[in-house]
Design an enzyme around this catalytic site. Structure first.
Site, short mmCIF file in Angstrom:
data_model
loop_
_atom_site.label_atom_id
_atom_site.label_comp_id
_atom_site.label_asym_id
_atom_site.label_seq_id
_atom_site.Cartn_x
_atom_site.Cartn_y
_atom_site.Cartn_z
N ASN A 171 0.82 -1.22 0.00
CA ASN A 171 0.00 0.00 0.00
C ASN A 171 0.85 1.26 0.00
O ASN A 171 0.35 2.36 0.26
CB ASN A 171 -0.95 0.01 1.20
CG ASN A 171 -0.20 0.05 2.53
OD1 ASN A 171 1.03 0.02 2.56
ND2 ASN A 171 -0.95 0.13 3.61
N LYS A 213 18.74 43.40 -2.60
CA LYS A 213 17.83 42.41 -3.21
C LYS A 213 16.43 42.53 -2.65
O LYS A 213 16.25 42.77 -1.45
CB LYS A 213 18.37 40.99 -2.95
CG LYS A 213 17.53 39.89 -3.59
CD LYS A 213 18.08 38.51 -3.27
CE LYS A 213 17.55 37.99 -1.95
NZ LYS A 213 17.90 36.59 -1.70
N ASN A 227 3.21 2.17 2.08
CA ASN A 227 3.75 2.58 3.38
C ASN A 227 5.21 2.17 3.49
O ASN A 227 5.61 1.10 3.01
CB ASN A 227 2.97 1.93 4.52
CG ASN A 227 1.61 2.57 4.73
OD1 ASN A 227 1.28 3.56 4.08
ND2 ASN A 227 0.84 2.01 5.66
#
Length: 313
Positions: free
Chosen positions: A38, A194, A40
Protein backbone atom coordinates in the site's frame (compact mmCIF):
# COMPACT_ATOMS: atom_id res chain seq x y z
CA UNK A 1 35.22 -0.46 16.32
CA UNK A 2 34.80 2.45 18.77
CA UNK A 3 33.04 1.03 21.82
CA UNK A 4 29.26 1.38 21.62
CA UNK A 5 29.25 3.69 18.56
CA UNK A 6 27.09 2.83 15.55
CA UNK A 7 26.21 4.86 12.46
CA UNK A 8 23.31 4.23 10.10
CA UNK A 9 22.20 6.00 6.92
CA UNK A 10 18.88 6.41 5.18
CA UNK A 11 18.64 6.73 1.41
CA UNK A 12 19.52 10.42 1.01
CA UNK A 13 23.00 10.27 2.56
CA UNK A 14 24.50 6.81 2.21
CA UNK A 15 27.63 8.02 0.41
CA UNK A 16 28.38 10.72 2.99
CA UNK A 17 27.69 8.31 5.86
CA UNK A 18 30.10 5.77 4.33
CA UNK A 19 32.81 8.45 4.18
CA UNK A 20 32.16 9.35 7.83
CA UNK A 21 32.46 5.70 8.86
CA UNK A 22 35.69 5.33 6.88
CA UNK A 23 37.12 8.31 8.75
CA UNK A 24 36.12 6.79 12.09
CA UNK A 25 37.37 3.31 11.21
CA UNK A 26 33.99 1.64 11.70
CA UNK A 27 31.54 0.00 9.31
CA UNK A 28 28.20 1.49 8.34
CA UNK A 29 25.31 -0.13 10.20
CA UNK A 30 22.82 -2.28 8.31
CA UNK A 31 19.19 -1.34 7.96
CA UNK A 32 16.52 -2.20 5.41
CA UNK A 33 14.10 0.36 4.00
CA UNK A 34 11.27 -1.15 1.99
CA UNK A 35 7.63 -0.60 1.12
CA UNK A 36 4.43 -2.45 1.82
CA UNK A 37 2.05 -3.06 -1.06
CA UNK A 38 0.00 0.00 0.00
CA UNK A 39 3.13 2.22 -0.37
CA UNK A 40 3.75 2.58 3.38
CA UNK A 41 7.42 2.69 4.36
CA UNK A 42 8.97 -0.04 6.49
CA UNK A 43 12.34 0.23 8.25
CA UNK A 44 14.08 -2.66 9.97
CA UNK A 45 17.35 -2.28 11.89
CA UNK A 46 19.35 -5.36 10.99
CA UNK A 47 21.75 -5.52 13.91
CA UNK A 48 21.75 -5.19 17.68
CA UNK A 49 21.72 -1.57 18.96
CA UNK A 50 20.75 -2.19 22.59
CA UNK A 51 22.50 0.33 24.87
CA UNK A 52 24.50 1.76 21.94
CA UNK A 53 25.25 5.37 20.99
CA UNK A 54 23.58 5.55 17.57
CA UNK A 55 23.78 8.17 14.79
CA UNK A 56 21.46 8.29 11.76
CA UNK A 57 22.60 10.34 8.75
CA UNK A 58 19.92 11.79 6.48
CA UNK A 59 19.75 15.08 4.56
CA UNK A 60 16.37 16.55 3.69
CA UNK A 61 16.72 16.41 -0.10
CA UNK A 62 14.40 15.52 -2.96
CA UNK A 63 12.00 13.83 -2.41
CA UNK A 64 12.03 15.75 0.88
CA UNK A 65 8.84 14.39 2.45
CA UNK A 66 9.86 10.78 1.78
CA UNK A 67 13.33 11.31 3.22
CA UNK A 68 11.89 12.92 6.33
CA UNK A 69 9.55 9.96 6.83
CA UNK A 70 12.46 7.53 6.38
CA UNK A 71 14.36 9.33 9.14
CA UNK A 72 11.38 9.53 11.52
CA UNK A 73 10.58 5.82 11.14
CA UNK A 74 14.26 4.89 11.55
CA UNK A 75 14.50 6.95 14.76
CA UNK A 76 11.40 5.24 16.14
CA UNK A 77 12.74 1.79 15.18
CA UNK A 78 16.03 2.52 16.98
CA UNK A 79 14.18 3.68 20.08
CA UNK A 80 12.07 0.52 20.03
CA UNK A 81 15.30 -1.49 19.72
CA UNK A 82 16.56 0.05 23.01
CA UNK A 83 19.35 2.25 21.67
CA UNK A 84 20.84 4.19 24.58
CA UNK A 85 21.16 7.53 22.76
CA UNK A 86 19.98 8.47 19.26
CA UNK A 87 21.40 11.41 17.31
CA UNK A 88 19.77 12.60 14.10
CA UNK A 89 22.59 13.75 11.81
CA UNK A 90 20.97 16.10 9.29
CA UNK A 91 23.67 17.69 7.09
CA UNK A 92 21.05 19.69 5.18
CA UNK A 93 17.92 20.74 7.11
CA UNK A 94 15.84 22.15 4.24
CA UNK A 95 12.92 23.29 6.38
CA UNK A 96 15.19 25.80 8.10
CA UNK A 97 13.94 28.16 5.36
CA UNK A 98 10.47 27.94 6.90
CA UNK A 99 11.51 29.84 10.01
CA UNK A 100 8.91 32.59 10.34
CA UNK A 101 5.27 33.42 9.72
CA UNK A 102 5.66 35.78 6.76
CA UNK A 103 2.12 35.25 5.40
CA UNK A 104 -1.30 34.65 7.02
CA UNK A 105 -2.40 31.15 8.00
CA UNK A 106 0.87 29.29 7.33
CA UNK A 107 2.93 26.88 9.40
CA UNK A 108 6.39 27.60 10.81
CA UNK A 109 7.41 24.22 9.48
CA UNK A 110 11.01 24.38 10.67
CA UNK A 111 9.71 24.18 14.24
CA UNK A 112 7.16 21.48 13.40
CA UNK A 113 9.84 19.18 11.95
CA UNK A 114 12.03 19.81 15.02
CA UNK A 115 9.16 18.67 17.27
CA UNK A 116 8.57 15.60 15.09
CA UNK A 117 12.22 14.55 15.37
CA UNK A 118 12.02 14.59 19.16
CA UNK A 119 8.70 12.73 19.16
CA UNK A 120 10.16 10.05 16.89
CA UNK A 121 13.05 9.40 19.27
CA UNK A 122 15.94 11.81 18.59
CA UNK A 123 17.85 12.65 21.77
CA UNK A 124 20.01 15.23 19.98
CA UNK A 125 20.60 16.70 16.52
CA UNK A 126 23.81 17.29 14.57
CA UNK A 127 23.42 19.60 11.57
CA UNK A 128 25.33 22.06 9.38
CA UNK A 129 24.85 25.70 8.37
CA UNK A 130 21.17 26.26 9.03
CA UNK A 131 19.58 28.87 6.77
CA UNK A 132 18.90 31.05 9.81
CA UNK A 133 20.60 30.82 13.20
CA UNK A 134 17.31 31.21 15.10
CA UNK A 135 16.18 27.78 13.82
CA UNK A 136 18.55 26.34 16.43
CA UNK A 137 16.03 27.54 19.03
CA UNK A 138 13.19 25.50 17.51
CA UNK A 139 14.67 22.30 18.96
CA UNK A 140 13.93 21.12 22.50
CA UNK A 141 16.83 18.63 22.34
CA UNK A 142 20.57 19.52 22.25
CA UNK A 143 21.76 20.68 18.81
CA UNK A 144 25.34 20.76 17.56
CA UNK A 145 25.48 23.25 14.69
CA UNK A 146 28.53 22.74 12.46
CA UNK A 147 29.73 25.08 9.72
CA UNK A 148 31.56 24.42 6.45
CA UNK A 149 32.61 28.07 6.08
CA UNK A 150 36.21 27.42 7.27
CA UNK A 151 36.61 24.47 4.85
CA UNK A 152 35.28 26.42 1.85
CA UNK A 153 37.35 29.48 2.78
CA UNK A 154 40.48 27.32 3.00
CA UNK A 155 39.77 25.94 -0.49
CA UNK A 156 39.64 29.48 -1.88
CA UNK A 157 42.81 30.38 0.01
CA UNK A 158 44.69 27.45 -1.56
CA UNK A 159 43.40 27.60 -5.12
CA UNK A 160 42.58 31.26 -5.87
CA UNK A 161 44.46 34.56 -6.00
CA UNK A 162 42.95 36.59 -3.15
CA UNK A 163 44.85 39.81 -3.83
CA UNK A 164 42.04 41.25 -5.96
CA UNK A 165 39.07 39.32 -4.53
CA UNK A 166 35.87 40.62 -2.95
CA UNK A 167 33.25 38.51 -1.14
CA UNK A 168 29.65 39.34 -2.01
CA UNK A 169 26.42 38.77 -0.06
CA UNK A 170 23.34 38.38 -2.24
CA UNK A 171 21.26 40.36 0.28
CA UNK A 172 21.50 42.04 3.68
CA UNK A 173 20.30 38.86 5.41
CA UNK A 174 23.37 36.97 4.25
CA UNK A 175 25.82 39.72 5.25
CA UNK A 176 26.73 38.15 8.59
CA UNK A 177 27.52 34.80 6.96
CA UNK A 178 29.59 36.44 4.19
CA UNK A 179 31.30 38.58 6.81
CA UNK A 180 32.59 35.44 8.54
CA UNK A 181 33.75 34.08 5.18
CA UNK A 182 35.53 37.30 4.19
CA UNK A 183 37.21 37.60 7.61
CA UNK A 184 38.70 34.14 7.19
CA UNK A 185 40.21 35.19 3.87
CA UNK A 186 41.02 38.78 4.96
CA UNK A 187 39.25 40.20 1.90
CA UNK A 188 36.68 43.03 1.63
CA UNK A 189 32.98 42.42 1.08
CA UNK A 190 30.08 43.94 -0.83
CA UNK A 191 26.29 43.52 -0.59
CA UNK A 192 23.57 43.35 -3.25
CA UNK A 193 20.34 45.25 -2.64
CA UNK A 194 17.83 42.41 -3.21
CA UNK A 195 14.05 42.24 -3.09
CA UNK A 196 12.43 38.79 -3.01
CA UNK A 197 9.09 38.88 -4.83
CA UNK A 198 8.31 35.16 -4.40
CA UNK A 199 10.09 31.86 -3.77
CA UNK A 200 11.42 31.85 -7.34
CA UNK A 201 11.33 35.55 -8.33
CA UNK A 202 14.09 37.85 -7.06
CA UNK A 203 14.75 41.47 -8.04
CA UNK A 204 18.23 42.93 -7.67
CA UNK A 205 19.18 46.58 -7.30
CA UNK A 206 22.53 48.24 -6.72
CA UNK A 207 25.84 46.83 -5.50
CA UNK A 208 26.87 48.30 -2.15
CA UNK A 209 30.66 48.17 -2.33
CA UNK A 210 33.38 48.30 -4.98
CA UNK A 211 33.54 45.36 -7.42
CA UNK A 212 34.71 47.10 -10.62
CA UNK A 213 37.75 45.27 -12.00
CA UNK A 214 37.73 42.86 -9.08
CA UNK A 215 37.52 39.05 -8.82
CA UNK A 216 34.28 38.35 -6.99
CA UNK A 217 33.16 35.36 -4.90
CA UNK A 218 29.44 35.15 -4.13
CA UNK A 219 28.89 33.21 -0.89
CA UNK A 220 25.57 31.62 0.09
CA UNK A 221 24.38 28.99 2.55
CA UNK A 222 22.71 27.13 -0.34
CA UNK A 223 22.12 27.18 -4.08
CA UNK A 224 18.61 25.95 -4.80
CA UNK A 225 17.18 26.83 -8.23
CA UNK A 226 20.10 29.17 -8.92
CA UNK A 227 17.80 32.13 -9.56
CA UNK A 228 19.38 34.37 -6.93
CA UNK A 229 22.89 33.40 -8.00
CA UNK A 230 22.32 34.03 -11.70
CA UNK A 231 20.64 37.39 -11.02
CA UNK A 232 23.55 38.35 -8.78
CA UNK A 233 26.03 37.40 -11.52
CA UNK A 234 24.23 39.68 -13.99
CA UNK A 235 24.23 42.54 -11.47
CA UNK A 236 27.94 42.12 -10.74
CA UNK A 237 28.85 41.92 -14.44
CA UNK A 238 26.95 45.15 -15.03
CA UNK A 239 28.90 46.70 -12.14
CA UNK A 240 32.19 45.80 -13.82
CA UNK A 241 33.34 42.64 -12.00
CA UNK A 242 36.31 40.99 -13.76
CA UNK A 243 35.61 37.35 -12.84
CA UNK A 244 32.88 35.75 -10.77
CA UNK A 245 33.01 32.65 -8.57
CA UNK A 246 30.52 31.21 -6.10
CA UNK A 247 30.72 29.27 -2.86
CA UNK A 248 27.85 27.59 -1.02
CA UNK A 249 27.56 24.98 1.71
CA UNK A 250 24.50 23.16 0.34
CA UNK A 251 24.41 22.46 -3.39
CA UNK A 252 20.72 21.62 -3.66
CA UNK A 253 20.68 22.45 -7.40
CA UNK A 254 17.02 21.65 -8.05
CA UNK A 255 14.75 22.57 -10.93
CA UNK A 256 16.52 24.65 -13.60
CA UNK A 257 19.67 25.19 -11.50
CA UNK A 258 22.07 23.16 -13.65
CA UNK A 259 21.01 24.80 -16.90
CA UNK A 260 21.24 28.22 -15.28
CA UNK A 261 24.75 27.53 -13.98
CA UNK A 262 25.83 26.09 -17.32
CA UNK A 263 24.75 29.25 -19.18
CA UNK A 264 25.72 31.83 -16.54
CA UNK A 265 28.87 33.94 -16.79
CA UNK A 266 30.33 32.32 -13.71
CA UNK A 267 33.82 30.84 -13.67
CA UNK A 268 33.53 28.31 -10.84
CA UNK A 269 31.18 27.05 -8.14
CA UNK A 270 32.38 25.43 -4.90
CA UNK A 271 29.89 23.44 -2.80
CA UNK A 272 30.01 20.71 -0.15
CA UNK A 273 28.54 17.20 -0.23
CA UNK A 274 25.82 17.75 2.38
CA UNK A 275 23.52 17.11 -0.58
CA UNK A 276 24.48 14.21 -2.85
CA UNK A 277 25.20 15.46 -6.39
CA UNK A 278 24.14 13.01 -9.12
CA UNK A 279 26.55 12.38 -11.98
CA UNK A 280 24.31 14.16 -14.49
CA UNK A 281 24.57 17.39 -12.45
CA UNK A 282 28.36 17.45 -12.16
CA UNK A 283 29.38 20.33 -14.39
CA UNK A 284 33.10 21.00 -15.00
CA UNK A 285 32.78 24.35 -13.22
CA UNK A 286 31.43 22.71 -10.03
CA UNK A 287 33.86 21.56 -7.31
CA UNK A 288 32.50 19.48 -4.44
CA UNK A 289 34.27 19.43 -1.06
CA UNK A 290 33.66 16.65 1.45
CA UNK A 291 32.42 17.55 4.93
CA UNK A 292 32.83 13.93 6.10
CA UNK A 293 36.01 14.74 8.10
CA UNK A 294 34.15 17.46 10.02
CA UNK A 295 31.12 15.28 10.77
CA UNK A 296 33.38 12.39 11.76
CA UNK A 297 35.32 14.61 14.17
CA UNK A 298 32.07 15.98 15.65
CA UNK A 299 30.58 12.50 16.13
CA UNK A 300 33.79 11.30 17.78
CA UNK A 301 33.71 14.25 20.17
CA UNK A 302 30.01 13.84 21.01
CA UNK A 303 30.53 10.12 21.61
CA UNK A 304 33.50 10.83 23.88
CA UNK A 305 31.85 13.69 25.78
CA UNK A 306 34.23 16.33 24.40
CA UNK A 307 33.56 19.86 23.17
CA UNK A 308 32.35 20.18 19.58
CA UNK A 309 32.93 23.94 19.60
CA UNK A 310 36.65 23.27 20.00
CA UNK A 311 36.70 22.12 16.37
CA UNK A 312 36.33 25.76 15.27
CA UNK A 313 38.66 27.44 17.75
Amino acid sequence: MKHGLQIFACNASRELASEICHRLGIRLGQLDISRFSNDNLRVQIQENVRERDVYVVQSFTEPVSEHIMELLITLDALRSASAQRITAVIPYYSYARSDKKDAPRISITGRLIADMLKTAGADRVLTMDLHADQVHGFFSVPVDHLTAIPAIAEHFRRHYDLSNMVAVATDAGGAKRVGRFSERLSIPMAIIDKRRVSDTDVKHGEVVGDVRGRDVVIFEDEISTGGTLVSTVATLKAAGARSIHAGAVHGVLCGPAIERLREAEIDSVVISNTVALPVEKRLPKITTLSVAPLFAAAIERIHGGQSVGALFE
